[in-house]
Design a protein around this motif. Structure first.
Motif, mmCIF file in Angstrom:
data_model
loop_
_atom_site.group_PDB
_atom_site.id
_atom_site.type_symbol
_atom_site.label_atom_id
_atom_site.label_comp_id
_atom_site.label_asym_id
_atom_site.label_seq_id
_atom_site.Cartn_x
_atom_site.Cartn_y
_atom_site.Cartn_z
ATOM 1 N N THR A 102 15.926 5.425 -12.671
ATOM 2 C CA THR A 102 15.142 5.452 -11.439
ATOM 3 C C THR A 102 15.766 6.362 -10.383
ATOM 4 N N TYR A 103 17.018 6.725 -10.570
ATOM 5 C CA TYR A 103 17.681 7.711 -9.717
ATOM 6 C C TYR A 103 18.853 8.281 -10.501
ATOM 7 N N PRO A 104 19.390 9.436 -10.100
ATOM 8 C CA PRO A 104 20.490 10.042 -10.857
ATOM 9 C C PRO A 104 21.681 9.105 -11.005
ATOM 10 N N GLY A 105 22.119 8.907 -12.255
ATOM 11 C CA GLY A 105 23.264 8.053 -12.503
ATOM 12 C C GLY A 105 22.964 6.578 -12.609
ATOM 13 N N SER A 106 21.710 6.200 -12.432
ATOM 14 C CA SER A 106 21.378 4.777 -12.530
ATOM 15 C C SER A 106 21.463 4.327 -13.981
ATOM 16 N N SER A 107 21.537 3.037 -14.159
ATOM 17 C CA SER A 107 21.499 2.517 -15.522
ATOM 18 C C SER A 107 20.098 2.735 -16.087
ATOM 19 N N LYS A 108 20.034 2.746 -17.412
ATOM 20 C CA LYS A 108 18.745 2.997 -18.053
ATOM 21 C C LYS A 108 18.076 1.670 -18.416
ATOM 22 N N ALA A 109 16.781 1.658 -18.319
ATOM 23 C CA ALA A 109 16.023 0.452 -18.661
ATOM 24 C C ALA A 109 14.718 0.838 -19.315
ATOM 25 N N ASP A 110 14.201 -0.066 -20.113
ATOM 26 C CA ASP A 110 12.888 0.115 -20.731
ATOM 27 C C ASP A 110 11.844 -0.658 -19.929
ATOM 28 N N TYR A 111 10.640 -0.099 -19.878
ATOM 29 C CA TYR A 111 9.536 -0.758 -19.189
ATOM 30 C C TYR A 111 8.335 -0.832 -20.109
ATOM 31 N N TRP A 112 7.555 -1.896 -19.917
ATOM 32 C CA TRP A 112 6.365 -2.129 -20.731
ATOM 33 C C TRP A 112 5.153 -2.394 -19.861
ATOM 34 N N GLY A 113 4.003 -1.942 -20.341
ATOM 35 C CA GLY A 113 2.756 -2.345 -19.733
ATOM 36 C C GLY A 113 2.283 -3.660 -20.321
ATOM 37 N N ARG A 114 1.140 -4.148 -19.830
ATOM 38 C CA ARG A 114 0.623 -5.438 -20.302
ATOM 39 C C ARG A 114 -0.270 -5.299 -21.528
ATOM 40 N N GLY A 115 -0.634 -4.077 -21.852
ATOM 41 C CA GLY A 115 -1.408 -3.857 -23.070
ATOM 42 C C GLY A 115 -2.897 -3.728 -22.835
ATOM 43 N N THR A 116 -3.550 -3.086 -23.777
ATOM 44 C CA THR A 116 -5.005 -2.978 -23.788
ATOM 45 C C THR A 116 -5.492 -3.273 -25.197
ATOM 46 N N GLN A 117 -6.544 -4.080 -25.296
ATOM 47 C CA GLN A 117 -7.029 -4.534 -26.603
ATOM 48 C C GLN A 117 -7.918 -3.479 -27.248
ATOM 49 N N VAL A 118 -7.639 -3.184 -28.494
ATOM 50 C CA VAL A 118 -8.495 -2.318 -29.309
ATOM 51 C C VAL A 118 -8.996 -3.151 -30.486
ATOM 52 N N THR A 119 -10.307 -3.213 -30.631
ATOM 53 C CA THR A 119 -10.904 -3.944 -31.741
ATOM 54 C C THR A 119 -11.828 -3.005 -32.495
ATOM 55 N N VAL A 120 -11.570 -2.858 -33.783
ATOM 56 C CA VAL A 120 -12.371 -1.970 -34.621
ATOM 57 C C VAL A 120 -13.139 -2.832 -35.624
ATOM 58 N N SER A 121 -14.446 -2.747 -35.549
ATOM 59 C CA SER A 121 -15.290 -3.538 -36.453
ATOM 60 C C SER A 121 -15.655 -2.723 -37.685
ATOM 61 N N SER A 122 -15.807 -3.420 -38.792
ATOM 62 C CA SER A 122 -16.133 -2.725 -40.056
ATOM 63 C C SER A 122 -17.627 -2.576 -40.251
#
Length: 122
Positions: A102-122
């Protein structure tokens, strides 16, 4: 604080397409890579596509030739174009920012979104 918001999911017939978006906001000085993961019901979350800070892209074997990841740095947005969708592509698609500073020299972290649903019908 970094926030990731996915959009673009929905219900589509097999063979169809969807364009997923991941909008990033907050303080991002650098990021190693932006990734799309998916999680199908009863299965573990899996990496689908990845784009590094240098622009290198990688794909899971199951989506190669059908999915394409890209980014618009001006809009702080990453996209996943999904074509020729199959029922087995169904799941919640999550955006991930890998090893963010988030700034030079800061520790690194992972971030996630909440997701979006994908539904594929046959």
């Amino acid at each position: 604080q970094v926030q990731l918001v996915e959009s673009g999911g929905g219900l589509v017939q097999a063979g169809g397409s969807l364009r997923l978006s991941c909008a990033a906001s907050g303080k991002i000085f650098s990021v190693n890579a932006m990734n799309w993961y998916r999680q199908a019901p009863g299965k573990q979350r899996e990496l689908v596509a990845r784009i590094t800070s240098g622009g290198t892209t990688n794909y899971a074997d199951s989506v190669k030739g059908r999915f394409s990841i890209s980014r618009d740095n001006g809009k702080n947005t990453v996209y996943l174009q999904t074509n020729s969708l199959r029922p087995e592509d169904t799941g919640v698609y999550y955006c991930n920012a890998d090893r963010v500073r988030t700034y030079p020299g800061s520790s690194k972290a992972d971030y996630w979104g909440r997701g979006t649903q994908v539904t594929v019908s046959s």
